[in-house]
Design a protein around this motif. Structure first.
Motif, PDB file in Angstrom:
ATOM      1  N   VAL A   1     -10.340   2.412  -1.606  1.00  0.00           N
ATOM      2  CA  VAL A   1     -10.848   3.695  -2.088  1.00  0.00           C
ATOM      3  C   VAL A   1      -9.749   4.471  -2.809  1.00  0.00           C
ATOM      4  N   SER A   2      -8.544   4.436  -2.256  1.00  0.00           N
ATOM      5  CA  SER A   2      -7.419   5.122  -2.883  1.00  0.00           C
ATOM      6  C   SER A   2      -7.094   4.521  -4.246  1.00  0.00           C
ATOM      7  N   GLY A   3      -7.119   3.190  -4.334  1.00  0.00           N
ATOM      8  CA  GLY A   3      -6.834   2.555  -5.617  1.00  0.00           C
ATOM      9  C   GLY A   3      -7.885   2.863  -6.669  1.00  0.00           C
ATOM     10  N   ILE A   4      -9.151   2.825  -6.277  1.00  0.00           N
ATOM     11  CA  ILE A   4     -10.223   3.136  -7.225  1.00  0.00           C
ATOM     12  C   ILE A   4     -10.165   4.599  -7.647  1.00  0.00           C
ATOM     13  N   ALA A   5      -9.852   5.498  -6.684  1.00  0.00           N
ATOM     14  CA  ALA A   5      -9.735   6.919  -7.010  1.00  0.00           C
ATOM     15  C   ALA A   5      -8.550   7.191  -7.925  1.00  0.00           C
TER      16      ALA A   5
ATOM     17  N   SER B   1       0.833  -1.210   0.000  1.00  0.00           N
ATOM     18  CA  SER B   1       0.000   0.000   0.000  1.00  0.00           C
ATOM     19  C   SER B   1       0.864   1.255   0.000  1.00  0.00           C
ATOM     20  N   PHE B   2       1.952   1.230   0.757  1.00  0.00           N
ATOM     21  CA  PHE B   2       2.838   2.393   0.788  1.00  0.00           C
ATOM     22  C   PHE B   2       3.512   2.600  -0.570  1.00  0.00           C
ATOM     23  N   GLY B   3       3.911   1.512  -1.214  1.00  0.00           N
ATOM     24  CA  GLY B   3       4.491   1.633  -2.547  1.00  0.00           C
ATOM     25  C   GLY B   3       3.503   2.171  -3.562  1.00  0.00           C
ATOM     26  N   GLY B   4       2.240   1.718  -3.481  1.00  0.00           N
ATOM     27  CA  GLY B   4       1.217   2.264  -4.369  1.00  0.00           C
ATOM     28  C   GLY B   4       0.952   3.733  -4.115  1.00  0.00           C
ATOM     29  N   LEU B   5       1.006   4.145  -2.838  1.00  0.00           N
ATOM     30  CA  LEU B   5       0.803   5.556  -2.496  1.00  0.00           C
ATOM     31  C   LEU B   5       1.903   6.428  -3.089  1.00  0.00           C
ATOM     32  N   ILE B   6       3.152   5.997  -2.968  1.00  0.00           N
ATOM     33  CA  ILE B   6       4.271   6.780  -3.517  1.00  0.00           C
ATOM     34  C   ILE B   6       4.162   6.870  -5.032  1.00  0.00           C
ATOM     35  N   THR B   7       3.809   5.755  -5.684  1.00  0.00           N
ATOM     36  CA  THR B   7       3.673   5.764  -7.139  1.00  0.00           C
ATOM     37  C   THR B   7       2.541   6.681  -7.579  1.00  0.00           C
ATOM     38  N   THR B   8       1.442   6.680  -6.835  1.00  0.00           N
ATOM     39  CA  THR B   8       0.332   7.576  -7.149  1.00  0.00           C
ATOM     40  C   THR B   8       0.733   9.035  -6.990  1.00  0.00           C
ATOM     41  N   PHE B   9       1.492   9.337  -5.947  1.00  0.00           N
ATOM     42  CA  PHE B   9       1.940  10.711  -5.718  1.00  0.00           C
ATOM     43  C   PHE B   9       2.839  11.189  -6.861  1.00  0.00           C
ATOM     44  N   VAL B  10       3.753  10.338  -7.293  1.00  0.00           N
ATOM     45  CA  VAL B  10       4.648  10.717  -8.398  1.00  0.00           C
ATOM     46  C   VAL B  10       3.865  10.866  -9.693  1.00  0.00           C
TER      47      VAL B  10
ATOM     48  N   PHE C   1      -6.046  13.792  -5.839  1.00  0.00           N
ATOM     49  CA  PHE C   1      -5.839  14.288  -4.477  1.00  0.00           C
ATOM     50  C   PHE C   1      -6.626  13.446  -3.469  1.00  0.00           C
ATOM     51  N   ILE C   2      -7.824  13.010  -3.851  1.00  0.00           N
ATOM     52  CA  ILE C   2      -8.580  12.100  -2.981  1.00  0.00           C
ATOM     53  C   ILE C   2      -7.809  10.797  -2.799  1.00  0.00           C
ATOM     54  N   SER C   3      -7.217  10.301  -3.870  1.00  0.00           N
ATOM     55  CA  SER C   3      -6.443   9.062  -3.790  1.00  0.00           C
ATOM     56  C   SER C   3      -5.248   9.208  -2.857  1.00  0.00           C
ATOM     57  N   ILE C   4      -4.538  10.318  -2.959  1.00  0.00           N
ATOM     58  CA  ILE C   4      -3.373  10.533  -2.096  1.00  0.00           C
ATOM     59  C   ILE C   4      -3.804  10.652  -0.634  1.00  0.00           C
ATOM     60  N   GLY C   5      -4.881  11.406  -0.380  1.00  0.00           N
ATOM     61  CA  GLY C   5      -5.342  11.575   0.998  1.00  0.00           C
ATOM     62  C   GLY C   5      -5.805  10.278   1.628  1.00  0.00           C
ATOM     63  N   THR C   6      -6.634   9.516   0.911  1.00  0.00           N
ATOM     64  CA  THR C   6      -7.102   8.242   1.463  1.00  0.00           C
ATOM     65  C   THR C   6      -5.975   7.225   1.568  1.00  0.00           C
ATOM     66  N   GLY C   7      -5.010   7.290   0.660  1.00  0.00           N
ATOM     67  CA  GLY C   7      -3.867   6.384   0.753  1.00  0.00           C
ATOM     68  C   GLY C   7      -3.013   6.655   1.977  1.00  0.00           C
ATOM     69  N   MET C   8      -2.795   7.934   2.289  1.00  0.00           N
ATOM     70  CA  MET C   8      -2.040   8.279   3.496  1.00  0.00           C
ATOM     71  C   MET C   8      -2.791   7.838   4.743  1.00  0.00           C
ATOM     72  N   LEU C   9      -4.105   8.026   4.761  1.00  0.00           N
ATOM     73  CA  LEU C   9      -4.893   7.572   5.905  1.00  0.00           C
ATOM     74  C   LEU C   9      -4.851   6.052   6.041  1.00  0.00           C
ATOM     75  N   ALA C  10      -4.892   5.349   4.904  1.00  0.00           N
ATOM     76  CA  ALA C  10      -4.861   3.888   4.945  1.00  0.00           C
ATOM     77  C   ALA C  10      -3.569   3.377   5.549  1.00  0.00           C
ATOM     78  N   VAL C  11      -2.441   3.932   5.137  1.00  0.00           N
ATOM     79  CA  VAL C  11      -1.148   3.489   5.669  1.00  0.00           C
ATOM     80  C   VAL C  11      -1.025   3.835   7.155  1.00  0.00           C
ATOM     81  N   THR C  12      -1.481   5.034   7.528  1.00  0.00           N
ATOM     82  CA  THR C  12      -1.374   5.453   8.934  1.00  0.00           C
ATOM     83  C   THR C  12      -2.258   4.609   9.841  1.00  0.00           C
ATOM     84  N   VAL C  13      -3.515   4.410   9.426  1.00  0.00           N
ATOM     85  CA  VAL C  13      -4.449   3.642  10.248  1.00  0.00           C
ATOM     86  C   VAL C  13      -4.002   2.192  10.355  1.00  0.00           C
ATOM     87  N   ALA C  14      -3.595   1.611   9.234  1.00  0.00           N
ATOM     88  CA  ALA C  14      -3.193   0.202   9.248  1.00  0.00           C
ATOM     89  C   ALA C  14      -1.921  -0.024  10.065  1.00  0.00           C
TER      90      ALA C  14
END
Length: 222
Positions: free
Chosen positions: A134-138, A23-32, A91-104
């Protein structure tokens, strides 16, 4: 030996950390991908040494003499609807992805939250999986939207053939990859929760031997 090695590798703790890493790798790739000016590419037949690139924020041109020159979009209101929607969704994807990594992270085995917090950690893992989905779908939605609009414009019969057409850029492929990675990471969180539930259900309840106390009858000698 193989079964023992499989049991060591496929533990709940390992599955949780694999899900967090993915999930963290997907978040970084989405941000880039969000800020790459490589969503669409264009190459003119008149000058093959000149390449145009367009993203959500910039339009760039590459020439061998000058190199890369980029110009940001001037007006927010003048943006095409697909670009504006893609910005919001990314931006929704990045925000939900950060929340997903933090919560998990706080739901992982080994992260102390206090005594008797098993149900809370289970809920955090489930919430992290949902947010990762949600982050992946967004991420997949704007990538697919831009790809669809590019295909429609490429095969538009009303545009003369001499006019150059935009084509897929590298950022679209990295966006599809990051979206699928985020969905996969969220699914792994659910798998880890199921593995924990199965292990707790199959393990026998822990019983502690209670010390036996001997009762002595007190006799009185008359």
């Amino acid at each position: 030996m193989y079964k023992q090695l499989q049991m060591v590798l496929l533990t709940t703790k390992v599955m949780q950390r694999v899900a967090l890493f993915i999930s963290f790798g997907g978040l970084i790739t989405t941000f880039v991908t969000t800020f790459l000016p490589l969503w669409k590419t264009l190459n003119t037949e008149l000058n093959e040494m000149e390449n145009w690139y367009e993203g959500l924020w910039h339009t760039c041109i590459f020439t061998e003499e000058v190199g890369v020159q980029c110009k940001a979009f001037e007006s927010l209101l003048a943006l095409p609807s697909d670009v504006l929607a893609s910005r919001v969704l990314m931006f929704i994807s990045i925000g939900t992805g950060m929340l997903a990594v933090t919560v998990a992270f706080f739901g992982l085995d080994g992260v102390e939250l206090g005594p008797s917090r098993a149900q809370l950690k289970r809920g955090l893992l489930i919430l992290g999986g949902v947010l990762s989905w949600v982050s992946g779908i967004a991420t997949l939605l704007p990538i697919s939207l831009v790809a669809y609009m590019t295909v429609v414009e490429f095969w538009d019969q009303s545009v003369p053939d001499v006019v150059p057409r935009w084509e897929f850029g590298e950022a679209l492929f990295s966006g599809w990859f990051s979206g699928l990675i985020l969905v996969t990471g969220g699914s792994f969180f659910f798998v880890s929760v199921c593995m924990r539930d199965c292990s707790e259900a199959s393990s026998p309840p822990s019983t502690q031997d209670t010390p036996r106390t001997q009762e002595y009858l007190k006799t009185e000698v008359l």
